[in-house]
Design a protein around this motif. Sequence first.
Motif, mmCIF file in Angstrom:
data_model
loop_
_atom_site.group_PDB
_atom_site.id
_atom_site.type_symbol
_atom_site.label_atom_id
_atom_site.label_comp_id
_atom_site.label_asym_id
_atom_site.label_seq_id
_atom_site.Cartn_x
_atom_site.Cartn_y
_atom_site.Cartn_z
ATOM 1 N N ALA A 30 40.426 34.942 77.894
ATOM 2 C CA ALA A 30 40.162 33.862 78.838
ATOM 3 C C ALA A 30 40.982 34.079 80.105
ATOM 4 O O ALA A 30 42.182 34.360 80.031
ATOM 5 C CB ALA A 30 40.502 32.510 78.215
ATOM 6 N N VAL A 31 40.319 33.980 81.262
ATOM 7 C CA VAL A 31 40.986 34.150 82.548
ATOM 8 C C VAL A 31 40.456 33.097 83.517
ATOM 9 O O VAL A 31 39.384 32.525 83.305
ATOM 10 C CB VAL A 31 40.744 35.569 83.137
ATOM 11 C CG1 VAL A 31 41.342 36.638 82.243
ATOM 12 C CG2 VAL A 31 39.255 35.813 83.340
ATOM 13 N N ARG A 32 41.187 32.855 84.584
ATOM 14 C CA ARG A 32 40.711 31.935 85.621
ATOM 15 C C ARG A 32 39.656 32.630 86.473
ATOM 16 O O ARG A 32 39.812 33.795 86.846
ATOM 17 C CB ARG A 32 41.864 31.471 86.510
ATOM 18 C CG ARG A 32 42.805 30.489 85.854
ATOM 19 C CD ARG A 32 43.817 29.915 86.841
ATOM 20 N NE ARG A 32 44.621 30.977 87.448
ATOM 21 C CZ ARG A 32 45.663 31.533 86.858
ATOM 22 N NH1 ARG A 32 46.027 31.148 85.644
ATOM 23 N NH2 ARG A 32 46.355 32.479 87.465
ATOM 24 N N ARG A 33 38.600 31.910 86.789
ATOM 25 C CA ARG A 33 37.535 32.494 87.604
ATOM 26 C C ARG A 33 38.033 32.877 88.987
ATOM 27 O O ARG A 33 37.528 33.816 89.605
ATOM 28 C CB ARG A 33 36.374 31.501 87.731
ATOM 29 C CG ARG A 33 35.621 31.264 86.436
ATOM 30 C CD ARG A 33 34.391 30.389 86.644
ATOM 31 N NE ARG A 33 33.721 30.119 85.385
ATOM 32 C CZ ARG A 33 32.859 30.936 84.816
ATOM 33 N NH1 ARG A 33 32.539 32.074 85.407
ATOM 34 N NH2 ARG A 33 32.285 30.616 83.655
ATOM 35 N N SER A 34 39.025 32.155 89.483
ATOM 36 C CA SER A 34 39.519 32.412 90.840
ATOM 37 C C SER A 34 40.476 33.594 90.914
ATOM 38 O O SER A 34 40.811 34.057 92.006
ATOM 39 C CB SER A 34 40.225 31.160 91.380
ATOM 40 O OG SER A 34 41.311 30.798 90.530
ATOM 41 N N ALA A 35 40.930 34.093 89.763
ATOM 42 C CA ALA A 35 41.911 35.183 89.747
ATOM 43 C C ALA A 35 41.206 36.535 89.697
ATOM 44 O O ALA A 35 40.086 36.646 89.188
ATOM 45 C CB ALA A 35 42.846 35.035 88.553
ATOM 46 N N PRO A 36 41.849 37.588 90.215
ATOM 47 C CA PRO A 36 41.262 38.939 90.104
ATOM 48 C C PRO A 36 41.091 39.325 88.646
ATOM 49 O O PRO A 36 41.868 38.903 87.773
ATOM 50 C CB PRO A 36 42.309 39.835 90.798
ATOM 51 C CG PRO A 36 43.127 38.922 91.632
ATOM 52 C CD PRO A 36 43.129 37.598 90.938
ATOM 53 N N LEU A 37 40.087 40.137 88.365
ATOM 54 C CA LEU A 37 39.829 40.573 87.001
ATOM 55 C C LEU A 37 40.988 41.445 86.510
ATOM 56 O O LEU A 37 41.373 42.409 87.176
ATOM 57 C CB LEU A 37 38.531 41.385 86.976
ATOM 58 C CG LEU A 37 37.832 41.540 85.624
ATOM 59 C CD1 LEU A 37 37.371 40.181 85.109
ATOM 60 C CD2 LEU A 37 36.651 42.476 85.751
ATOM 61 N N PRO A 38 41.585 41.110 85.348
ATOM 62 C CA PRO A 38 42.720 41.909 84.837
ATOM 63 C C PRO A 38 42.227 43.194 84.177
ATOM 64 O O PRO A 38 42.168 43.317 82.953
ATOM 65 C CB PRO A 38 43.371 40.967 83.825
ATOM 66 C CG PRO A 38 42.238 40.142 83.311
ATOM 67 C CD PRO A 38 41.274 39.972 84.473
ATOM 68 N N ARG A 39 41.882 44.184 84.972
ATOM 69 C CA ARG A 39 41.203 45.375 84.461
ATOM 70 C C ARG A 39 42.065 46.171 83.481
ATOM 71 O O ARG A 39 41.553 46.693 82.494
ATOM 72 C CB ARG A 39 40.759 46.260 85.635
ATOM 73 C CG ARG A 39 39.720 45.594 86.535
ATOM 74 C CD ARG A 39 39.268 46.524 87.658
ATOM 75 N NE ARG A 39 38.355 45.858 88.564
ATOM 76 C CZ ARG A 39 37.049 45.758 88.371
ATOM 77 N NH1 ARG A 39 36.507 46.302 87.305
ATOM 78 N NH2 ARG A 39 36.280 45.124 89.231
ATOM 79 N N LEU A 40 43.346 46.283 83.768
ATOM 80 C CA LEU A 40 44.199 47.051 82.868
ATOM 81 C C LEU A 40 44.286 46.363 81.503
ATOM 82 O O LEU A 40 44.240 47.015 80.453
ATOM 83 C CB LEU A 40 45.591 47.219 83.473
ATOM 84 C CG LEU A 40 46.590 48.041 82.659
ATOM 85 C CD1 LEU A 40 46.054 49.427 82.357
ATOM 86 C CD2 LEU A 40 47.930 48.126 83.384
ATOM 87 N N LEU A 41 44.393 45.043 81.504
ATOM 88 C CA LEU A 41 44.447 44.292 80.251
ATOM 89 C C LEU A 41 43.127 44.423 79.487
ATOM 90 O O LEU A 41 43.115 44.639 78.274
ATOM 91 C CB LEU A 41 44.751 42.822 80.546
ATOM 92 C CG LEU A 41 44.864 41.875 79.344
ATOM 93 C CD1 LEU A 41 45.897 42.388 78.356
ATOM 94 C CD2 LEU A 41 45.215 40.474 79.825
#
Length: 298
Positions: free
Chosen positions: A271-282
């Motif tokens: 789960a991530v915030r829509r407004s945040a950059p995609l955590p690609r490394l994670l």
Amino acid sequence: MELRQLRCFVTVAEELHFGRAAEKLLLGQPAVSQQVKHLERELKVELFDRSPRYVRLTPAGERFLPAARDVLAAEDAARALAADLAAPAVLRLGTITGLGERLDLILDTYQRRAPGVRVELHAAPVRDRLARLADGRLDAAFVRGAIAGSSPDVRFLPVWQDELVLALPARHALADQPEVDLAELAALPLRLTDRRNHPALVDLVMDACQQAGFQPLLGPAHSTMQDTLASIGTGTPMWTVVYAANARMINARRIAFRSCRSPLALPTSLAVRRSAPLPRLLLEACRQTPSTWDDQDS
């Protein structure tokens, strides 16, 4: 050879029209044509067959297109990784039970790929996890199953399926089988956590029992998994479910962990915030397969 030349070439190849390609690239058509011509001169081949009525790739252009796309994809990946590495020095991650070796993999990946990032782990009930994520106290959080009524500001990115195994006394007759049919457990009390603690898990098990043709006999709700397994280890006929990743790490000779003949699994999402950059490394660390882990250990 320049990246902008490759970008113009790929866009024209996809649109098969210099005007539409120019609009997509937010450039003037003469500039796009010039970049493609520069690329053709450098490669010493014609990439497009041009006529007043159509634009199409030459055989050389068709052969070159996959390579050009690979270069642009590599650039995108490098930019994404650079964005991850430039992120804040702390990753606040909401965790769940039963991560097992997956959590080790994530921490190892950050230590190797982003040594400047400190990963902070925060354990909390799912509703608290999502609330902290929505208000910015967490950067990402693991969630199992579907969460009804979650904030529209949060999106869920599927990462893996968490397999569940059955736990029963090692001395029970069913422990002699490599797999157990749920219907064979109908007469044994089932120990589960309260539904409010983990609705997705409880609903999954209860529904699976109903599909197997019985309503489970519910024993006392367990306070912790350790206490429940200790009770089962006394030999009292009862059973529960355990995440397979956890079961592999538990050395309990009085407990038998057996696969369910009708596999049980919960989908796990990040789960991530829509407004945040995609955590690609994670995401990359989460989506690695067990074979990848073996390769890294060798």
